[in-house]
Design a protein around this motif. Structure first.
Motif, PDB file in Angstrom:
ATOM      1  N   LEU A 287      54.937  52.292   7.875  1.00 26.20           N
ATOM      2  CA  LEU A 287      54.799  50.881   7.507  1.00 26.20           C
ATOM      3  C   LEU A 287      53.372  50.368   7.420  1.00 26.20           C
ATOM      4  O   LEU A 287      53.142  49.278   6.899  1.00 26.20           O
ATOM      5  CB  LEU A 287      55.576  50.021   8.511  1.00 26.20           C
ATOM      6  CG  LEU A 287      57.095  50.207   8.535  1.00 26.20           C
ATOM      7  CD1 LEU A 287      57.693  49.453   9.714  1.00 26.20           C
ATOM      8  CD2 LEU A 287      57.715  49.734   7.232  1.00 26.20           C
ATOM      9  N   GLY A 288      52.434  51.122   7.946  1.00 26.63           N
ATOM     10  CA  GLY A 288      51.042  50.672   7.899  1.00 26.63           C
ATOM     11  C   GLY A 288      50.837  49.393   8.672  1.00 26.63           C
ATOM     12  O   GLY A 288      51.263  49.250   9.823  1.00 26.63           O
ATOM     13  N   ALA A 289      50.215  48.406   8.035  1.00 24.22           N
ATOM     14  CA  ALA A 289      49.881  47.147   8.699  1.00 24.22           C
ATOM     15  C   ALA A 289      51.118  46.345   9.103  1.00 24.22           C
ATOM     16  O   ALA A 289      51.040  45.444   9.943  1.00 24.22           O
ATOM     17  CB  ALA A 289      48.991  46.303   7.792  1.00 24.22           C
ATOM     18  N   LYS A 290      52.265  46.663   8.518  1.00 21.24           N
ATOM     19  CA  LYS A 290      53.496  45.914   8.831  1.00 21.24           C
ATOM     20  C   LYS A 290      54.193  46.445  10.075  1.00 21.24           C
ATOM     21  O   LYS A 290      55.177  45.860  10.537  1.00 21.24           O
ATOM     22  CB  LYS A 290      54.460  45.969   7.645  1.00 21.24           C
ATOM     23  CG  LYS A 290      53.967  45.238   6.411  1.00 21.24           C
ATOM     24  CD  LYS A 290      55.000  45.244   5.302  1.00 21.24           C
ATOM     25  CE  LYS A 290      55.142  46.621   4.662  1.00 21.24           C
ATOM     26  NZ  LYS A 290      56.061  46.589   3.496  1.00 21.24           N
ATOM     27  N   ALA A 291      53.709  47.549  10.623  1.00 20.43           N
ATOM     28  CA  ALA A 291      54.377  48.202  11.759  1.00 20.43           C
ATOM     29  C   ALA A 291      54.509  47.305  12.993  1.00 20.43           C
ATOM     30  O   ALA A 291      55.601  47.217  13.571  1.00 20.43           O
ATOM     31  CB  ALA A 291      53.665  49.503  12.111  1.00 20.43           C
ATOM     32  N   PRO A 292      53.447  46.640  13.451  1.00 20.16           N
ATOM     33  CA  PRO A 292      53.587  45.809  14.656  1.00 20.16           C
ATOM     34  C   PRO A 292      54.654  44.730  14.527  1.00 20.16           C
ATOM     35  O   PRO A 292      55.438  44.503  15.455  1.00 20.16           O
ATOM     36  CB  PRO A 292      52.186  45.204  14.821  1.00 20.16           C
ATOM     37  CG  PRO A 292      51.270  46.184  14.155  1.00 20.16           C
ATOM     38  CD  PRO A 292      52.044  46.677  12.975  1.00 20.16           C
ATOM     39  N   GLN A 293      54.695  44.069  13.379  1.00 18.00           N
ATOM     40  CA  GLN A 293      55.692  43.015  13.177  1.00 18.00           C
ATOM     41  C   GLN A 293      57.104  43.602  13.160  1.00 18.00           C
ATOM     42  O   GLN A 293      58.040  43.020  13.734  1.00 18.00           O
ATOM     43  CB  GLN A 293      55.417  42.278  11.861  1.00 18.00           C
ATOM     44  CG  GLN A 293      56.404  41.156  11.577  1.00 18.00           C
ATOM     45  CD  GLN A 293      56.113  40.441  10.259  1.00 18.00           C
ATOM     46  OE1 GLN A 293      55.133  40.756   9.577  1.00 18.00           O
ATOM     47  NE2 GLN A 293      56.945  39.487   9.905  1.00 18.00           N
TER      48      GLN A 293
ATOM     49  N   MET B 282      64.249  53.117  12.422  1.00 20.12           N
ATOM     50  CA  MET B 282      63.366  53.972  11.638  1.00 20.12           C
ATOM     51  C   MET B 282      63.906  54.186  10.225  1.00 20.12           C
ATOM     52  O   MET B 282      63.141  54.303   9.259  1.00 20.12           O
ATOM     53  CB  MET B 282      63.184  55.319  12.338  1.00 20.12           C
ATOM     54  CG  MET B 282      62.233  56.266  11.635  1.00 20.12           C
ATOM     55  SD  MET B 282      60.528  55.655  11.600  1.00 20.12           S
ATOM     56  CE  MET B 282      60.052  55.943  13.314  1.00 20.12           C
ATOM     57  N   VAL B 283      65.244  54.240  10.090  1.00 27.78           N
ATOM     58  CA  VAL B 283      65.846  54.364   8.763  1.00 27.78           C
ATOM     59  C   VAL B 283      65.445  53.172   7.901  1.00 27.78           C
ATOM     60  O   VAL B 283      65.029  53.324   6.745  1.00 27.78           O
ATOM     61  CB  VAL B 283      67.379  54.460   8.859  1.00 27.78           C
ATOM     62  CG1 VAL B 283      68.006  54.437   7.465  1.00 27.78           C
ATOM     63  CG2 VAL B 283      67.797  55.722   9.591  1.00 27.78           C
ATOM     64  N   ALA B 284      65.557  51.970   8.466  1.00 22.70           N
ATOM     65  CA  ALA B 284      65.172  50.765   7.737  1.00 22.70           C
ATOM     66  C   ALA B 284      63.681  50.788   7.394  1.00 22.70           C
ATOM     67  O   ALA B 284      63.269  50.377   6.304  1.00 22.70           O
ATOM     68  CB  ALA B 284      65.506  49.523   8.560  1.00 22.70           C
ATOM     69  N   ALA B 285      62.873  51.282   8.333  1.00 22.11           N
ATOM     70  CA  ALA B 285      61.426  51.341   8.102  1.00 22.11           C
ATOM     71  C   ALA B 285      61.090  52.269   6.941  1.00 22.11           C
ATOM     72  O   ALA B 285      60.247  51.947   6.103  1.00 22.11           O
ATOM     73  CB  ALA B 285      60.715  51.803   9.373  1.00 22.11           C
TER      74      ALA B 285
ATOM     75  N   LEU C  46      62.833  48.076   4.507  1.00 21.38           N
ATOM     76  CA  LEU C  46      63.782  46.965   4.504  1.00 21.38           C
ATOM     77  C   LEU C  46      63.756  46.287   5.876  1.00 21.38           C
ATOM     78  O   LEU C  46      63.717  46.961   6.902  1.00 21.38           O
ATOM     79  CB  LEU C  46      65.198  47.458   4.214  1.00 21.38           C
ATOM     80  CG  LEU C  46      65.466  48.010   2.817  1.00 21.38           C
ATOM     81  CD1 LEU C  46      66.879  48.577   2.744  1.00 21.38           C
ATOM     82  CD2 LEU C  46      65.270  46.939   1.749  1.00 21.38           C
ATOM     83  N   PRO C  47      63.795  44.962   5.925  1.00 26.03           N
ATOM     84  CA  PRO C  47      63.810  44.257   7.207  1.00 26.03           C
ATOM     85  C   PRO C  47      65.148  44.426   7.910  1.00 26.03           C
ATOM     86  O   PRO C  47      66.187  44.620   7.259  1.00 26.03           O
ATOM     87  CB  PRO C  47      63.572  42.799   6.806  1.00 26.03           C
ATOM     88  CG  PRO C  47      64.099  42.708   5.413  1.00 26.03           C
ATOM     89  CD  PRO C  47      63.808  44.038   4.775  1.00 26.03           C
ATOM     90  N   ILE C  48      65.158  44.348   9.234  1.00 28.77           N
ATOM     91  CA  ILE C  48      66.391  44.521  10.002  1.00 28.77           C
ATOM     92  C   ILE C  48      66.891  43.211  10.587  1.00 28.77           C
ATOM     93  O   ILE C  48      67.853  43.209  11.353  1.00 28.77           O
ATOM     94  CB  ILE C  48      66.195  45.549  11.137  1.00 28.77           C
ATOM     95  CG1 ILE C  48      65.016  45.158  12.031  1.00 28.77           C
ATOM     96  CG2 ILE C  48      66.018  46.940  10.571  1.00 28.77           C
ATOM     97  CD1 ILE C  48      64.823  46.079  13.225  1.00 28.77           C
ATOM     98  N   ASP C  49      66.275  42.107  10.220  1.00 29.62           N
ATOM     99  CA  ASP C  49      66.754  40.797  10.665  1.00 29.62           C
ATOM    100  C   ASP C  49      68.151  40.584  10.087  1.00 29.62           C
ATOM    101  O   ASP C  49      68.325  40.540   8.861  1.00 29.62           O
ATOM    102  CB  ASP C  49      65.810  39.706  10.157  1.00 29.62           C
ATOM    103  CG  ASP C  49      66.187  38.320  10.658  1.00 29.62           C
ATOM    104  OD1 ASP C  49      67.352  38.125  11.064  1.00 29.62           O
ATOM    105  OD2 ASP C  49      65.324  37.427  10.630  1.00 29.62           O
ATOM    106  N   PRO C  50      69.187  40.462  10.926  1.00 29.31           N
ATOM    107  CA  PRO C  50      70.553  40.327  10.416  1.00 29.31           C
ATOM    108  C   PRO C  50      70.761  39.083   9.565  1.00 29.31           C
ATOM    109  O   PRO C  50      71.666  39.043   8.726  1.00 29.31           O
ATOM    110  CB  PRO C  50      71.415  40.282  11.697  1.00 29.31           C
ATOM    111  CG  PRO C  50      70.473  39.852  12.774  1.00 29.31           C
ATOM    112  CD  PRO C  50      69.142  40.432  12.410  1.00 29.31           C
ATOM    113  N   ASN C  51      69.921  38.073   9.747  1.00 32.76           N
ATOM    114  CA  ASN C  51      70.050  36.847   8.954  1.00 32.76           C
ATOM    115  C   ASN C  51      69.650  37.061   7.497  1.00 32.76           C
ATOM    116  O   ASN C  51      70.052  36.285   6.624  1.00 32.76           O
ATOM    117  CB  ASN C  51      69.185  35.739   9.557  1.00 32.76           C
ATOM    118  CG  ASN C  51      69.643  35.334  10.940  1.00 32.76           C
ATOM    119  OD1 ASN C  51      70.837  35.171  11.177  1.00 32.76           O
ATOM    120  ND2 ASN C  51      68.702  35.187  11.866  1.00 32.76           N
TER     121      ASN C  51
END
Length: 284
Positions: free
Chosen positions: A43-49, A77-80, A84-89
């Motif tokens: 994810l690079g820079a998006k990893a922490p979030q 990790m599959v989503a990463a 794709l985001p994993i926020d259920p909303n």
């Protein structure tokens, strides 16, 4: 196979699990160098979030707090890997508890997103069909007559896509066909009444089913989409040595060697197949 450092770390965390909250266990696993390095690589820079979103989801979902902690990380990790985001909303990807394990479950928005990324789809859609909206559906020519909505009763689900080269595909599933499919092939919701995600998000799961079936049979599948189809609704385990995800149930800490995550009752599957082939005797 030799025990990896990540597996040793998991064992140490599991031994102290009775002293820690489930969220604390997840946090400890995410602090591991191998785990952090893999998320950063993907994810690079998006990893922490993204890693913070894992903690937030587990913190807000009591059922996920009662599953194997590493299965939560592996499913995320599959989503990463699919970005794709994993926020259920948001509805792109869910982390779903099943028999003590978390498993990744794609939402219909996830499939649409991956299809659009290929640049090969001019249009793609799937929707509920209400009573009266479709008449005289012909499954051989994929044609139908449009009608006026007569009620709020959902009678089926329609999917359609058109490629940039002009190829088109339209599929229509009646509510009876969708129910037959759910009961035959959903590990989480195979009873007479929907349960789990099917109970709380029936339309979303039905639309996802139409899209997945349509795209896997007739769509253009990128490597990402092939990966999504193969890993959707299957428990995953992260291998630190290779940096890959495995669906081998022997890797899972609480899975049995003879457990098949994709097993379907043969008699139920036969009835579903007969139903889709137009054999009315399947329900008699």
């Amino acid at each position: 196979m030799a025990t990896t450092d990540l597996q040793k770390q998991l064992n140490q965390v599991s031994q102290a699990q009775h002293k820690s909250t489930p969220v604390a266990v997840i946090k400890n696993l995410l602090k591991g160098e191998a785990t952090k390095d893999r998320f950063n690589e993907v994810l690079g820079a998006k990893a922490p979030q993204f890693m913070s979103s894992i903690i937030n989801i587990v913190n807000s979902n009591r059922q996920l707090q009662n599953v194997d902690a590493m299965s939560v990380i592996s499913s995320a990790m599959v989503a990463a890997t699919l970005d794709l985001p994993i926020d259920p909303n948001l509805g792109y990807m869910w982390l779903v508890p099943y028999k003590g394990q978390a498993q990744p479950q794609m939402g219909y928005k996830g499939y649409i997103q991956l299809a659009l990324r290929t640049g090969q789809y001019r249009s793609i859609n799937a929707e509920r069909v209400y009573e009266g909206e479709i008449k005289n559906w012909d499954r051989f020519t994929e044609t139908y007559e449009r009608g006026d909505r007569e009620s709020d009763k959902v009678v089926g689900y329609l999917g359609h896509f058109q490629l940039v080269n002009g190829f088109e595909k339209t599929v229509y599933w009646t509510m009876e066909q969708m129910e037959a499919h759910r009961r035959a092939f959903s590990k989480n919701s195979s009873g007479v009444k929907p349960s789990g995600v099917w109970a709380s998000h029936y339309d979303a799961m039905a639309i996802k089913t139409v899209l997945r079936n349509m795209l896997s049979k007739w769509g253009i599948l990128s490597i990402q989409m092939q990966d999504a189809v193969s890993k959707d609704e299957k428990p995953q385990v992260f291998d630190e040595d290779t940096g890959e995800l495995s669906t081998d149930p022997k890797w899972a800490s609480n899975a049995t060697e003879d457990e098949d995550p994709d097993s379907v009752d043969p008699e139920t599957a036969k009835k579903a197949e007969d139903f889709f082939n137009g054999d009315d005797s399947a329900d008699k």
